[in-house]
Design an enzyme around this catalytic site. Structure first.
Site, PDB file in Angstrom:
ATOM      1  N   ASP A   1      28.429 -32.190 -15.641  1.00 32.63           N
ATOM      2  CA  ASP A   1      27.931 -32.955 -16.792  1.00 32.63           C
ATOM      3  C   ASP A   1      27.788 -34.428 -16.426  1.00 32.63           C
ATOM      4  OD1 ASP A   1      30.656 -32.624 -16.488  1.00 32.63           O
ATOM      5  OD2 ASP A   1      31.136 -32.754 -18.614  1.00 32.63           O
TER       6      ASP A   1
ATOM      7  N   ASP B   1      19.987 -25.113 -10.221  1.00 37.35           N
ATOM      8  CA  ASP B   1      18.724 -24.790 -10.896  1.00 37.35           C
ATOM      9  C   ASP B   1      18.383 -25.911 -11.887  1.00 37.35           C
ATOM     10  OD1 ASP B   1      16.558 -23.484 -11.924  1.00 37.35           O
ATOM     11  OD2 ASP B   1      17.679 -21.871 -12.886  1.00 37.35           O
TER      12      ASP B   1
END
Ligand code: NAD
Length: 361
Positions: free
Chosen positions: A228, A252
């Site tokens: 994050d 990804d």
């Protein structure tokens, strides 16, 4: 004279248009640098479903395996309208992509993201951030984790319940970490390993194994970052990153974010490698069905993927540099496809862009 066998997957959507341009550039490179490329076409994704009823046949996989490298456009269609997406999940185009990556043992996905001086205005970040520039490479694990773990949907206690499993063993982590450290050695010598070790067991193992591998690379600076935080830092200060090493799903998402901040997804190449020199090379973007067949797609990401193929699989570094230099020169000369066009530059189509690069190789 060196001869290399190249499996070519044109794919779906804009795939055939952009691969045609990349091949044009490779032909110019082989003429200039004195090697021979033998082309074998292979079907994957929607094109294979149409021809054989499945997204990757055993024969296609074997043909790809027997070559020195694979050059690919992109596969897939518009999920809302294409009949391919009415098929069961294992017969859809993307299943072919996962199967070829797994079948060829392509566990390391390399996605560079850099800001071209000529395209700085396209970067959506604030001026003071983009002025610092950036040049990073995301090393994403490609054959393990959540996308390959056991999954099912069933009724539990009267509720529809879905389960996906995130599995990594230490060998899978070690081999991708080694690749990341090796690549960092050819760059600025820094690896940021990204995980979610404050929550996930798989991330705690990831962190431990990456630490072990780093002992063999004392010249490389290693740090760890939670995913994050990394997503934030990519838009706050992208210049701080050299090599980002991460697992499949985090990679990804982060690699798409990194490509977006370049402002030009049509410019970014990628390589997927196994333990040998073999690799599959494709642009970072998808098959863009919305603009297929209109001669407006940007072929430069595919052309730059071909340059990565010359460097990593064929050992033709000079030819790779010539292609990369030709791309930079075309931008300097003011030519742009529609996606990167701005006032004062000349708009050209897909095929013309391929010609302009080939002429400059
Ligand atoms: P996309 O990358 O195909 O398109 C996103 C947007 O970027 C679209 O507006 C498109 O027009 C534009 N764009 C993409 N490449 C461009 C280029 N070279 N030049 C100019 N504009 C370009 O992503 P999507 O729309 O989410 O996916 C479309 C299809 O591609 C889906 O079927 C998806 O599954 C597939 N896909 C395939 C791969 C792959 O083959 N490795 C990767 C990603 C998506």
């Amino acid at each position: 004279m060196n001869t290399y066998r190249i499996a070519v997957i044109s794919g779906d959507g804009i795939g055939p248009e952009i691969v045609t341009q990349a091949w044009k550039v490779l032909e110019a490179a082989q003429k200039k640098f004195g090697f021979v490329l033998e082309r074998t076409d292979v079907l994957l994704g929607g094109a294979s479903i149409d021809a054989h009823g499945e997204p990757l046949t055993k024969e296609a996989l074997e043909t790809a395996r027997s070559c020195d490298a694979v050059l690919m456009g992109s596969i897939g269609g518009d999920a809302a309208t294409s009949p391919w997406y009415k098929l069961p999940a294992h017969l859809r185009p993307e299943a072919g992509l996962l199967a070829i990556r797994k079948g060829l043992g392509l566990f390391a996905n390399l996605r560079p993201a850099w800001l071209y001086e000529e395209l700085r205005e396209a970067c959506p970040l604030r001026g003071d951030i983009r002025c610092a520039g950036f040049d990073m490479l995301i090393m994403r694990e490609l054959t393990g984790g959540l996308y390959f773990g056991e999954r099912y949907t069933r009724i539990e206690n009267g509720l529809r319940t879905a389960v996906d499993t995130l599995v990594y063993n230490e060998n899978e982590i070690r081999r991708i970490a080694v690749k990341a450290f090796e690549v960092a050695r050819k760059r600025r010598g820094e690896v940021v390993s990204v995980d979610k070790a404050n929550v996930l067991d798989s991330s705690r193992l990831w962190r431990a194994v990456v630490e072990e591998v780093s002992a063999d690379f004392p010249d490389i600076r290693l740090s760890h970052m939670l995913v994050d935080n990394c997503a934030m830092q990519l838009v706050r200060d992208p210049s701080r990153f050299d090599v980002i090493l991460t697992e499949n799903m985090f990679g990804d998402i982060l690699s798409d974010e990194a490509s977006m901040i370049t402002g030009s997804i049509g410019m970014l190449p990628s390589a997927s490698l196994n333990e040998t020199r073999f690799g599959l090379y494709e642009p970072s973007h998808g098959s863009a069905p919305d603009i297929a067949g209109q001669d407006i797609a940007n072929p430069l990401a595919t052309i730059l993927s071909a340059a990565m193929m010359l460097r990593y699989s064929l050992d033709q570094d000079k030819a790779a540099e010539a292609v990369e230099h030709a791309v930079r020169q075309v931008l300097r000369d003011g030519y742009r496809t529609e996606d990167i066009w701005s006032d004062g530059t000349e708009k050209v189509g897909t095929a013309r862009m391929g010609d302009l690069v080939a002429e400059r190789v």
